[in-house]
Write a protein that holds these residues in place. Structure first.
Motif, mmCIF file in Angstrom:
data_model
loop_
_atom_site.group_PDB
_atom_site.id
_atom_site.type_symbol
_atom_site.label_atom_id
_atom_site.label_comp_id
_atom_site.label_asym_id
_atom_site.label_seq_id
_atom_site.Cartn_x
_atom_site.Cartn_y
_atom_site.Cartn_z
ATOM 1 N N GLN A 284 42.921 26.613 59.117
ATOM 2 C CA GLN A 284 42.176 26.972 57.809
ATOM 3 C C GLN A 284 41.399 28.095 58.056
ATOM 4 O OE1 GLN A 284 41.961 24.378 56.052
ATOM 5 N NE2 GLN A 284 39.683 24.408 54.743
ATOM 6 N N VAL A 285 41.395 28.692 56.905
ATOM 7 C CA VAL A 285 40.737 30.176 56.625
ATOM 8 C C VAL A 285 39.525 30.142 55.860
ATOM 9 C CG1 VAL A 285 41.961 30.510 54.347
ATOM 10 C CG2 VAL A 285 41.261 32.542 55.762
ATOM 11 N N GLN A 286 38.632 30.859 56.502
ATOM 12 C CA GLN A 286 37.230 30.806 55.539
ATOM 13 C C GLN A 286 37.248 32.186 54.696
ATOM 14 O OE1 GLN A 286 37.276 30.489 59.058
ATOM 15 N NE2 GLN A 286 37.603 28.187 58.451
ATOM 16 N N LEU A 287 36.720 31.912 53.505
ATOM 17 C CA LEU A 287 36.769 33.239 52.501
ATOM 18 C C LEU A 287 35.242 33.449 52.265
ATOM 19 C CD1 LEU A 287 39.871 31.961 50.471
ATOM 20 C CD2 LEU A 287 39.883 33.645 52.237
ATOM 21 N N TRP B 253 42.523 35.509 42.662
ATOM 22 C CA TRP B 253 41.177 35.563 42.142
ATOM 23 C C TRP B 253 40.997 34.406 40.754
ATOM 24 C CZ3 TRP B 253 36.941 37.657 44.359
ATOM 25 C CH2 TRP B 253 37.002 38.463 45.202
ATOM 26 N N PHE B 254 40.182 33.917 40.637
ATOM 27 C CA PHE B 254 39.875 32.985 39.396
ATOM 28 C C PHE B 254 38.612 33.105 39.261
ATOM 29 C CE2 PHE B 254 43.439 29.979 39.631
ATOM 30 C CZ PHE B 254 44.018 30.315 40.718
ATOM 31 N N ARG B 255 38.042 32.737 38.154
ATOM 32 C CA ARG B 255 36.866 32.772 37.630
ATOM 33 C C ARG B 255 36.483 31.438 36.524
ATOM 34 N NH1 ARG B 255 37.431 37.763 33.115
ATOM 35 N NH2 ARG B 255 38.408 36.366 31.702
ATOM 36 N N THR C 75 31.828 37.666 32.045
ATOM 37 C CA THR C 75 30.750 36.904 32.733
ATOM 38 C C THR C 75 31.208 35.578 33.177
ATOM 39 O OG1 THR C 75 29.177 38.101 31.518
ATOM 40 C CG2 THR C 75 28.524 35.904 32.294
ATOM 41 N N ALA C 76 31.095 35.441 34.581
ATOM 42 C CA ALA C 76 31.548 34.066 35.226
ATOM 43 C C ALA C 76 31.327 34.305 36.774
ATOM 44 C CB ALA C 76 32.968 34.114 34.968
ATOM 45 N N VAL C 77 31.406 33.248 37.308
ATOM 46 C CA VAL C 77 31.426 33.140 38.876
ATOM 47 C C VAL C 77 32.981 33.396 39.118
ATOM 48 C CG1 VAL C 77 31.173 31.678 41.019
ATOM 49 C CG2 VAL C 77 29.456 31.382 38.952
ATOM 50 N N TYR C 78 33.029 34.419 40.118
ATOM 51 C CA TYR C 78 34.315 34.628 40.634
ATOM 52 C C TYR C 78 34.726 33.982 41.892
ATOM 53 C CZ TYR C 78 35.321 37.795 36.552
ATOM 54 O OH TYR C 78 35.258 38.130 35.248
ATOM 55 N N TYR C 79 36.058 33.638 41.986
ATOM 56 C CA TYR C 79 36.270 32.947 43.341
ATOM 57 C C TYR C 79 37.500 33.486 43.881
ATOM 58 C CZ TYR C 79 33.253 29.094 41.697
ATOM 59 O OH TYR C 79 32.119 28.676 41.278
ATOM 60 N N CYS C 80 37.694 33.878 45.118
ATOM 61 C CA CYS C 80 38.879 34.386 45.869
ATOM 62 C C CYS C 80 39.506 33.051 46.509
ATOM 63 C CB CYS C 80 38.601 35.386 46.917
ATOM 64 S SG CYS C 80 37.955 34.691 48.277
ATOM 65 N N ASN D 53 42.735 27.054 49.908
ATOM 66 C CA ASN D 53 41.306 27.451 50.365
ATOM 67 C C ASN D 53 40.674 28.170 49.359
ATOM 68 O OD1 ASN D 53 43.101 27.541 53.022
ATOM 69 N ND2 ASN D 53 41.375 26.504 53.298
ATOM 70 N N TRP D 54 39.105 28.023 49.151
ATOM 71 C CA TRP D 54 38.278 28.701 48.243
ATOM 72 C C TRP D 54 37.197 29.284 48.842
ATOM 73 C CZ3 TRP D 54 40.014 29.000 42.857
ATOM 74 C CH2 TRP D 54 41.208 28.456 42.779
ATOM 75 N N GLY D 55 36.678 30.253 48.274
ATOM 76 C CA GLY D 55 35.562 30.886 48.679
ATOM 77 C C GLY D 55 34.244 30.057 47.843
#
Length: 124
Positions: free
Chosen positions: A1-4, A36-38, A91-96, A113-115
């Motif tokens: 598992q990876v933590q972001l 990267w997603f948003r 404008t958004a919340v950005y996720y790696c 896995n998501w931050g």
């Protein structure tokens, strides 16, 4: 598992720049592609940019091409998103996120896995 863990978000005027970072810990960061997603309020989460395991291949959604640059430093276990010429619609919340493959993935289901996300707000 990876933590972001993402960082670097904030409030910026239209035309400005921000650089997002995503620090990874846990299983080998360099073994997988990253992205990267948003997600804007009331909208679905969307793909922004992806990068292969080695960083050689990258892919962007059309609306950010020429303005955003995704990169990674495998020695530092860090993913980056340089965002230039920002627009209010960015404008958004950005996720790696970490993909379940070595090549670039553009669909949400390809990521395991998501931050927690970082807020980017662009004022007009």
């Amino acid at each position: 598992q990876v933590q972001l863990v993402e960082s670097g978000g904030g409030l910026v005027q239209a035309g400005g720049s921000l650089r997002l970072s995503c620090a990874a810990s846990g299983r080998a960061f360099s073994d997988y592609a990253m992205g990267w997603f948003r997600q804007a309020p009331g909208k679905e989460r969307e793909f922004v940019a992806g990068i292969s395991r080695t960083g050689v291949s990258t892919t962007y959604r059309d609306s950010v091409k020429g303005r955003f640059l995704i990169s990674r430093d495998n020695a530092k276990n860090t993913l980056y998103l340089q965002m230039n010429s920002l627009r209010p619609e960015d404008t958004a919340v950005y996720y790696c996120a970490r993909a379940d493959s070595i090549g670039v993935v553009t669909t949400i289901r390809g990521y395991t896995n998501w931050g927690q996300g970082t807020q980017v707000t662009v004022s007009s």
